[in-house]
Design an enzyme around this catalytic site. Structure first.
Site, PDB file in Angstrom:
ATOM      1  N   ASN A 108      31.708 -53.018 -10.659  1.00 44.11           N
ATOM      2  CA  ASN A 108      32.178 -51.976  -9.769  1.00 44.11           C
ATOM      3  C   ASN A 108      31.279 -50.736  -9.898  1.00 44.11           C
ATOM      4  O   ASN A 108      30.282 -50.748 -10.599  1.00 44.11           O
ATOM      5  CB  ASN A 108      33.647 -51.653 -10.082  1.00 44.11           C
ATOM      6  CG  ASN A 108      34.426 -51.292  -8.843  1.00 44.11           C
ATOM      7  OD1 ASN A 108      33.946 -50.555  -7.996  1.00 44.11           O
ATOM      8  ND2 ASN A 108      35.638 -51.822  -8.736  1.00 44.11           N
ATOM      9  N   HIS A 133      19.711 -43.825 -31.697  1.00 43.59           N
ATOM     10  CA  HIS A 133      18.805 -42.859 -32.310  1.00 43.59           C
ATOM     11  C   HIS A 133      19.095 -42.770 -33.807  1.00 43.59           C
ATOM     12  O   HIS A 133      20.240 -42.913 -34.232  1.00 43.59           O
ATOM     13  CB  HIS A 133      18.966 -41.490 -31.648  1.00 43.59           C
ATOM     14  CG  HIS A 133      18.686 -41.531 -30.179  1.00 43.59           C
ATOM     15  ND1 HIS A 133      17.408 -41.484 -29.667  1.00 43.59           N
ATOM     16  CD2 HIS A 133      19.508 -41.668 -29.115  1.00 43.59           C
ATOM     17  CE1 HIS A 133      17.451 -41.566 -28.352  1.00 43.59           C
ATOM     18  NE2 HIS A 133      18.725 -41.680 -27.991  1.00 43.59           N
ATOM     19  N   GLY A 139      37.860 -50.293 -16.931  1.00 41.78           N
ATOM     20  CA  GLY A 139      37.160 -49.075 -16.541  1.00 41.78           C
ATOM     21  C   GLY A 139      36.836 -48.152 -17.704  1.00 41.78           C
ATOM     22  O   GLY A 139      37.553 -48.103 -18.706  1.00 41.78           O
ATOM     23  N   ALA A 154      40.562 -50.725 -20.799  1.00 41.12           N
ATOM     24  CA  ALA A 154      39.978 -49.506 -20.226  1.00 41.12           C
ATOM     25  C   ALA A 154      39.841 -48.419 -21.281  1.00 41.12           C
ATOM     26  O   ALA A 154      40.704 -48.248 -22.144  1.00 41.12           O
ATOM     27  CB  ALA A 154      40.839 -49.009 -19.070  1.00 41.12           C
ATOM     28  N   LYS A 195      39.295 -52.492 -31.028  1.00 38.37           N
ATOM     29  CA  LYS A 195      39.799 -53.464 -32.013  1.00 38.37           C
ATOM     30  C   LYS A 195      40.565 -54.576 -31.291  1.00 38.37           C
ATOM     31  O   LYS A 195      41.212 -54.320 -30.277  1.00 38.37           O
ATOM     32  CB  LYS A 195      40.734 -52.784 -33.005  1.00 38.37           C
ATOM     33  CG  LYS A 195      40.038 -51.788 -33.873  1.00 38.37           C
ATOM     34  CD  LYS A 195      40.970 -51.175 -34.881  1.00 38.37           C
ATOM     35  CE  LYS A 195      40.152 -50.191 -35.605  1.00 38.37           C
ATOM     36  NZ  LYS A 195      40.368 -49.475 -36.597  1.00 38.37           N
TER      37      LYS A 195
END
Length: 184
Positions: free
Chosen positions: A84, A114, A141, A159, A179
């Site tokens: 999406n 990093h 999402g 989400a 988890k």
């Protein structure tokens, strides 16, 4: 070893100072810009443009606009792939998606990381670790997948999750950090 070879090997590399990597980065970003300007109704044109961006695709896929990536050639998608709006893939290393993967809006896949040591980080060095997503995975999402993560087959990622560790097959996993809460 070149900076690109270091990048693909998961070692520290300097992409900003390397002309080859900068050129490849801008080439992919220009193609993403082009892709994001194509009318949404022009599905076949979008598909052909996406095939120029990605390293490997199957035939049946949809990636909604906007889409952004770093290099594109490190991304492989399986059959029946759907992503999406607002998919971001920082693909300094391989990002491989299996078949029947569904990704909700605003998801990000980051192979890039990093150093924790500020002196090394301030030199502009980074690393990239591969990400693998198995078959039949649904990612909700606003999920963020971090460098080096493997998500097994038949998983659901809830989400808003931040996935910083591998998720085994047949799992429902949620949270920050993500988890496993259920086996399916």
């Amino acid at each position: 070893m070149t900076e690109k070879e270091k990048m693909l090997a998961g070692e520290l590399y300097d992409g900003a100072a390397n002309e080859e990597l900068k050129e490849e980065l801008y080439q992919a970003k220009d193609l993403c810009y082009k892709y994001n300007q194509i009318k949404p109704s022009k599905i076949e044109e979008r598909k052909q443009c996406m095939k120029k961006i990605l390293g490997k695709t199957k035939e049946n896929f949809i990636i909604e606009q906007p889409f952004m990536c770093d290099y594109g050639y490190n991304i492989e998608i399986g059959e029946n792939f759907y992503a999406n709006h607002n998919l971001i893939i920082l693909d300094g290393n391989k990002v491989v998606f299996g078949d029947n993967v569904f990704i909700a809006p605003n998801c990000s896949f980051y192979t890039a990381g990093h150093p924790l040591d500020f002196a090394t980080r301030n030199q502009g060095l980074e690393y990239a670790k591969p990400i693998k997503v198995g078959d039949n995975v649904w990612i909700g999402g606003n999920v963020v997948i971090l460098p080096g993560v493997k998500i097994g087959k038949n998983c659901v990622i809830g989400a808003g999750s931040v996935v910083n560790k591998d998720i085994p097959d047949n799992s429902v996993a949620v949270g920050n950090p993500c988890k496993v809460i259920k086996t399916i």
